[in-house]
Motif scaffolding. Structure first.
Motif, PDB file in Angstrom:
ATOM      1  N   GLY A 156     -30.559  23.024  42.594  1.00 26.13           N
ATOM      2  CA  GLY A 156     -30.468  23.762  41.350  1.00 26.13           C
ATOM      3  C   GLY A 156     -29.815  23.004  40.223  1.00 26.13           C
ATOM      4  N   SER A 157     -29.334  21.802  40.493  1.00 25.13           N
ATOM      5  CA  SER A 157     -28.725  20.958  39.466  1.00 25.13           C
ATOM      6  C   SER A 157     -29.160  19.519  39.694  1.00 25.13           C
ATOM      7  N   PRO A 158     -29.855  18.892  38.742  1.00 29.76           N
ATOM      8  CA  PRO A 158     -30.271  17.501  38.921  1.00 29.76           C
ATOM      9  C   PRO A 158     -29.110  16.550  39.208  1.00 29.76           C
ATOM     10  N   GLN A 159     -27.911  16.860  38.685  1.00 32.49           N
ATOM     11  CA  GLN A 159     -26.762  15.988  38.927  1.00 32.49           C
ATOM     12  C   GLN A 159     -26.464  15.840  40.415  1.00 32.49           C
ATOM     13  N   HIS A 160     -26.729  16.898  41.184  1.00 33.58           N
ATOM     14  CA  HIS A 160     -26.438  16.830  42.614  1.00 33.58           C
ATOM     15  C   HIS A 160     -27.300  15.779  43.317  1.00 33.58           C
ATOM     16  N   LEU A 161     -28.483  15.494  42.778  1.00 35.01           N
ATOM     17  CA  LEU A 161     -29.310  14.443  43.366  1.00 35.01           C
ATOM     18  C   LEU A 161     -28.628  13.088  43.243  1.00 35.01           C
ATOM     19  N   TYR A 162     -28.006  12.843  42.122  1.00 37.46           N
ATOM     20  CA  TYR A 162     -27.281  11.589  41.929  1.00 37.46           C
ATOM     21  C   TYR A 162     -26.018  11.554  42.803  1.00 37.46           C
ATOM     22  N   ASP A 163     -25.351  12.696  42.922  1.00 37.71           N
ATOM     23  CA  ASP A 163     -24.152  12.760  43.750  1.00 37.71           C
ATOM     24  C   ASP A 163     -24.479  12.474  45.217  1.00 37.71           C
ATOM     25  N   ILE A 164     -25.512  13.158  45.742  1.00 41.13           N
ATOM     26  CA  ILE A 164     -25.862  12.944  47.150  1.00 41.13           C
ATOM     27  C   ILE A 164     -26.468  11.566  47.348  1.00 41.13           C
ATOM     28  N   GLY A 165     -27.110  11.010  46.315  1.00 36.12           N
ATOM     29  CA  GLY A 165     -27.652   9.659  46.415  1.00 36.12           C
ATOM     30  C   GLY A 165     -26.573   8.632  46.710  1.00 36.12           C
ATOM     31  N   ASP A 166     -25.404   8.768  46.075  1.00 38.32           N
ATOM     32  CA  ASP A 166     -24.279   7.879  46.362  1.00 38.32           C
ATOM     33  C   ASP A 166     -23.878   7.970  47.828  1.00 38.32           C
ATOM     34  N   ILE A 167     -23.809   9.188  48.328  1.00 40.31           N
ATOM     35  CA  ILE A 167     -23.410   9.392  49.726  1.00 40.31           C
ATOM     36  C   ILE A 167     -24.437   8.805  50.680  1.00 40.31           C
ATOM     37  N   PHE A 168     -25.720   9.016  50.383  1.00 36.08           N
ATOM     38  CA  PHE A 168     -26.767   8.460  51.234  1.00 36.08           C
ATOM     39  C   PHE A 168     -26.658   6.936  51.333  1.00 36.08           C
ATOM     40  N   LYS A 169     -26.452   6.288  50.207  1.00 33.13           N
ATOM     41  CA  LYS A 169     -26.371   4.835  50.205  1.00 33.13           C
ATOM     42  C   LYS A 169     -25.193   4.335  51.035  1.00 33.13           C
ATOM     43  N   ASP A 170     -24.063   5.009  50.919  1.00 33.08           N
ATOM     44  CA  ASP A 170     -22.876   4.598  51.662  1.00 33.08           C
ATOM     45  C   ASP A 170     -22.987   4.862  53.153  1.00 33.08           C
ATOM     46  N   HIS A 171     -23.914   5.738  53.550  1.00 33.42           N
ATOM     47  CA  HIS A 171     -24.071   6.065  54.966  1.00 33.42           C
ATOM     48  C   HIS A 171     -25.425   5.612  55.508  1.00 33.42           C
ATOM     49  N   ASP A 172     -26.071   4.687  54.796  1.00 28.85           N
ATOM     50  CA  ASP A 172     -27.307   4.055  55.263  1.00 28.85           C
ATOM     51  C   ASP A 172     -28.426   5.045  55.545  1.00 28.85           C
ATOM     52  N   ILE A 173     -28.507   6.094  54.726  1.00 32.41           N
ATOM     53  CA  ILE A 173     -29.636   7.023  54.788  1.00 32.41           C
ATOM     54  C   ILE A 173     -30.730   6.493  53.870  1.00 32.41           C
ATOM     55  N   PHE A 174     -31.923   6.327  54.397  1.00 30.53           N
ATOM     56  CA  PHE A 174     -33.013   5.735  53.627  1.00 30.53           C
ATOM     57  C   PHE A 174     -33.527   6.706  52.573  1.00 30.53           C
ATOM     58  N   VAL A 175     -33.406   6.301  51.298  1.00 30.07           N
ATOM     59  CA  VAL A 175     -33.928   7.085  50.179  1.00 30.07           C
ATOM     60  C   VAL A 175     -35.311   6.550  49.839  1.00 30.07           C
ATOM     61  N   GLU A 176     -36.303   7.377  50.009  1.00 29.44           N
ATOM     62  CA  GLU A 176     -37.686   6.955  49.788  1.00 29.44           C
ATOM     63  C   GLU A 176     -38.049   6.952  48.303  1.00 29.44           C
ATOM     64  N   ALA A 177     -37.619   7.968  47.583  1.00 33.83           N
ATOM     65  CA  ALA A 177     -38.013   8.092  46.177  1.00 33.83           C
ATOM     66  C   ALA A 177     -37.059   9.024  45.446  1.00 33.83           C
ATOM     67  N   GLY A 178     -36.877   8.760  44.162  1.00 33.02           N
ATOM     68  CA  GLY A 178     -36.080   9.623  43.316  1.00 33.02           C
ATOM     69  C   GLY A 178     -34.670   9.103  43.136  1.00 33.02           C
ATOM     70  N   PRO A 179     -33.921   9.838  42.296  1.00 32.87           N
ATOM     71  CA  PRO A 179     -34.322  11.070  41.613  1.00 32.87           C
ATOM     72  C   PRO A 179     -35.476  10.848  40.632  1.00 32.87           C
ATOM     73  N   GLY A 180     -36.329  11.822  40.560  1.00 37.53           N
ATOM     74  CA  GLY A 180     -37.472  11.767  39.665  1.00 37.53           C
ATOM     75  C   GLY A 180     -37.995  13.167  39.414  1.00 37.53           C
ATOM     76  N   LYS A 181     -39.062  13.247  38.631  1.00 38.24           N
ATOM     77  CA  LYS A 181     -39.668  14.542  38.336  1.00 38.24           C
ATOM     78  C   LYS A 181     -41.157  14.494  38.632  1.00 38.24           C
ATOM     79  N   HIS A 182     -41.633  15.489  39.358  1.00 38.52           N
ATOM     80  CA  HIS A 182     -43.060  15.626  39.632  1.00 38.52           C
ATOM     81  C   HIS A 182     -43.789  16.156  38.398  1.00 38.52           C
ATOM     82  N   GLY A 183     -45.053  15.735  38.236  1.00 34.23           N
ATOM     83  CA  GLY A 183     -45.920  16.395  37.269  1.00 34.23           C
ATOM     84  C   GLY A 183     -46.436  17.689  37.872  1.00 34.23           C
ATOM     85  N   ILE A 184     -47.086  17.586  39.032  1.00 39.29           N
ATOM     86  CA  ILE A 184     -47.477  18.774  39.783  1.00 39.29           C
ATOM     87  C   ILE A 184     -46.197  19.451  40.263  1.00 39.29           C
ATOM     88  N   SER A 185     -46.023  20.691  39.946  1.00 42.74           N
ATOM     89  CA  SER A 185     -44.882  21.554  40.276  1.00 42.74           C
ATOM     90  C   SER A 185     -43.686  21.368  39.348  1.00 42.74           C
TER      91      SER A 185
END
Length: 336
Positions: free
Chosen positions: A231-260
């Protein structure tokens, strides 16, 4: 096909209630959802663990089950009334896709089980156990089931699922005709005589409660992803930091879809299943006579899948779980 379901089927399914993911790494998968996404364990039994996000109203929205391979166990839908459940069960039985009644599972009562034309297992039920907060999880917000956890960056609720199908149109038509879904948007191929490449279908005001992508491997019953809502785009950036520090593979994003029109991030939980995180509500549809929006696959490069952000990797359209490598196809994610 018509976007409008048969009158007797409309509003008979209320919402997506839960999804079951299969994982060959149950402890690592549990760690991902509990410690990074802040979900709460509500029950553990046998090879399965049940979890919920802090705004999920029911006992659970996710069931994690240990299995030899990653993939989809089943999808659970709640009917809009006991009578609607009986009517949908009769219709599913008549369609030839029904598998019959079960006594239920942890968190819900008797359910009618069925398969999509592509062999995805689903169930419909009415009776549910609502989440009851403990003193440790109670919140002063009386319109929220539980307080926001302090672990990771907590997701708020289950948003939608996405399945892969050898025949997208047949799967979408099944959901429309037998369960009352509407097709909000679809992706077709001009080069393949209008073949459906994707369909976004809903029973709520969301642009989709479940999406269906073409499975280029021809395999049946595979999962593309499960999605949880922030519900908040900022949370994508926040969790992205955590993913990187814990070696979780981020496939894509943060970004915005055209469809949906949704703000997204795609990652992989340790068991191999793709997880989408939704940074806002995306397109909401209140028009009761909404006409299906048609997109042409050959025309959407750069704005259909990704309106804002880097293009999504080619294997986004081929990788699902269980993993089936397409001969000569795109290289799958690094861990696959």
């Amino acid at each position: 096909m018509s976007n409008v379901p048969p009158p007797e089927a409309r509003f008979e399914i209320a919402q997506l209630a839960h999804m079951e993911l299969l994982t060959p790494k149950p402890e690592e998968s549990l760690w991902f959802f509990r410690e990074l996404l802040g979900m709460e364990v509500t029950h553990q039994e046998g090879q399965s663990v049940y979890l919920r996000a802090f705004e999920d109203p029911y006992h659970h929205s996710l069931k994690l089950t240990e299995a030899p391979k990653a993939g989809l166990g089943h999808v659970g839908w709640r009917a809009s009334s006991p009578e609607a459940l009986e009517r949908r069960a009769a219709r599913l039985e008549a369609s030839g896709q029904g598998r019959g009644w079960i006594d239920g599972d942890v968190g819900h009562g008797r359910a009618y089980t069925f398969q999509t034309p592509d062999d995805h297992l689903m169930e419909v039920f009415w009776d549910v156990d609502y989440y009851k907060a403990t003193p440790e999880t109670a919140t002063k917000l009386r319109n929220r089931p539980s307080r926001r956890p302090l672990r990771g960056v907590p997701v708020r609720r289950l948003d939608h699922g996405n399945i892969l199908a050898s025949d997208v149109q047949a799967t979408a038509e099944h959901l429309v005709e037998n369960l009352g879904f509407r097709v909000t948007e679809k992706l077709v191929s001009r080069e393949n005589n209008g073949e459906w490449i994707g369909a976004w279908v809903t029973v709520t005001n969301l642009t989709h409660d479940i999406a269906i992508f073409k499975d280029p491997t021809g395999t049946r019953g595979r999962l593309h992803h499960v999605c949880y809502f922030y519900g908040s785009p900022q949370h994508l950036y926040d969790i992205g930091d955590i993913f990187k520090d814990h070696d979780i593979f981020v496939e894509a994003g943060p970004g915005k879809h055209g469809i949906s029109q949704g703000m997204y991030m795609y990652v992989y939980e340790p068991g191999g299943n793709r997880v989408e995180l939704w940074g806002d509500s995306g397109l909401l549809i209140f028009d009761p006579s909404w006409e299906t929006v048609d997109w042409v696959f050959e025309d959407i490069a750069g704005y259909g899948d990704t309106w804002v952000g880097q293009p999504i990797a080619e294997y986004f359209y081929t990788y699902g779980t269980p993993n089936v490598q397409l001969p000569g196809g795109p290289v799958p994610p690094p861990f696959a």
